[in-house]
Design a protein around this motif. Sequence first.
Motif, short mmCIF file in Angstrom:
data_model
loop_
_atom_site.label_atom_id
_atom_site.label_comp_id
_atom_site.label_asym_id
_atom_site.label_seq_id
_atom_site.Cartn_x
_atom_site.Cartn_y
_atom_site.Cartn_z
N LEU A 1 0.82 -1.21 0.00
CA LEU A 1 0.00 0.00 0.00
C LEU A 1 0.86 1.26 0.00
CD1 LEU A 1 -2.96 1.13 0.30
CD2 LEU A 1 -2.51 1.19 2.77
N ARG A 2 1.91 1.27 0.81
CA ARG A 2 2.74 2.48 0.90
C ARG A 2 3.80 2.56 -0.19
NH1 ARG A 2 7.76 1.31 3.15
NH2 ARG A 2 7.91 -0.46 4.59
N SER A 3 4.03 1.45 -0.89
CA SER A 3 5.09 1.43 -1.90
C SER A 3 4.61 1.77 -3.30
CB SER A 3 5.76 0.04 -1.92
OG SER A 3 6.36 -0.25 -0.68
N LEU A 4 3.32 1.59 -3.56
CA LEU A 4 2.79 1.87 -4.89
C LEU A 4 2.35 3.33 -5.00
CD1 LEU A 4 0.59 -1.33 -5.45
CD2 LEU A 4 2.85 -0.84 -6.44
N ASP A 5 2.75 3.96 -6.05
CA ASP A 5 2.40 5.36 -6.29
C ASP A 5 1.00 5.42 -6.91
OD1 ASP A 5 2.43 8.07 -6.62
OD2 ASP A 5 3.76 8.06 -8.38
N TYR A 6 -0.01 5.33 -6.03
CA TYR A 6 -1.39 5.27 -6.49
C TYR A 6 -2.29 5.75 -5.36
CZ TYR A 6 -5.73 3.38 -8.48
OH TYR A 6 -7.00 3.22 -8.99
N ASP A 7 -3.32 6.48 -5.71
CA ASP A 7 -4.28 7.00 -4.73
C ASP A 7 -5.38 5.96 -4.53
OD1 ASP A 7 -5.68 8.56 -2.98
OD2 ASP A 7 -6.50 9.91 -4.52
N PHE A 8 -5.19 5.07 -3.58
CA PHE A 8 -6.13 3.98 -3.37
C PHE A 8 -7.40 4.46 -2.67
CE2 PHE A 8 -2.18 1.53 -3.72
CZ PHE A 8 -2.59 0.48 -4.53
#
Length: 421
Positions: A215-222
């Motif tokens: 969750l914290r490693s992917l550059d994406y607004d989840f």
Amino acid sequence: MDDSLIDDDSLSLSRKSRLPGKGFFYPDSLDEEYAEERTREAVEGAEAVIVADADADGLGAVALIREARDAALAVAPFETELTARVRDDGAETGADVSVDVDGEDAADPAEDGENEARAESPVALVAASPHSLGEALERVAEHLEPDADVYVCDLCPDSVETVAASLESVASRAGAVRWFDHHQWDEDVAAAVRERGVDLVVGDSDEECTTDVTLRSLDYDFPERFAELAAVTRDHDLWLNEDPRSADLADYAYWSSPEEYVAVVGAYGADLPEAATEYVEYRRVEKRALVDRAVDRAEFTQVGPWTVGVTYGRCSQNEVADALREQGADASVVVKPAGSASLRGSESFERCHEVAALVNGGGHPKAAGCKPDIYDDMLDYAHHWTTEGATTKRVILAAFERVAEAAGAGDADEEGIDTER
């Protein structure tokens, strides 16, 4: 062999508790052929591939990656099948495709995935275990599309040697390789993985699960449901047991296919739909009975300063460990019919990984697994089943004793005591 001899449905609860699931009796060669076929079907043409542990934490990471890459499968077909299972009083419409690295409850390879032939994501999922990671990566490298991305989730290699060659093959063909995990890594192994061009992120095993790390490693607004999914997955994976939904996630991941679990939690997060919770409750009736059998068999022994509860049976090790801890165990050992064992600790015992490392295993301070290398032929397994794991118990307790001796020596050194006398 007569199929009825290994058919779980024809076994009494007592016998089922003492014997491994039918997947155990399939030869490795058949498993390898099947794994090769499934990997080829999944990987060829995929824009990315995820190699992951098929528990709730590994599959939670898969759900995040697919969401970030707009590659989630539609949940409706899985819900239709799930509703049918519940409507039929829990009777399976397909195989039980739980993934168990030791074949404890593995499905028939000839049946597994029949209902999923139509489910194809551009981000492929390949299930693996720490012991099969090298082989899984090798198969992925063989079929990987040039410049496709590769992710590895919730897996820690036993040594550099087990993954070195296959990881180099993957890295030479992939566009990028990212690895998300939270287990305790040997520094040399981590360095060797990074030297092969892998973006390795390892979280604190006492604070994060792999879903957190992803969750914290992917550059994406989840969406918010994914943060909640990570939190509830962490509650189970770090054995906090503060959120009742975490047990639902863990059980559902075990009793559903990986693709179904990923699709459902990707759509709903930690709040499973009613059909899923009903299905889980149905399956728990037998689960609780198997837990009770294992708890009844438990014996307690003193090893150094610790009380160790030891038992045998096909069961859910976490629930058994909870019960043994309530009876005074600092640590618990659950020996499985397939020959493996699960170790669980407590606030007073945080050395499970040290014990497991002495018997062909590893893990976390409070949760680890192992499989002693003591099975030379089927007679050894026959002895294992008829003695309820006597040899395995003895080997693991000897490892506890070695850890206790080392701990005692360490305490003595700190106090300035001459341990050589």
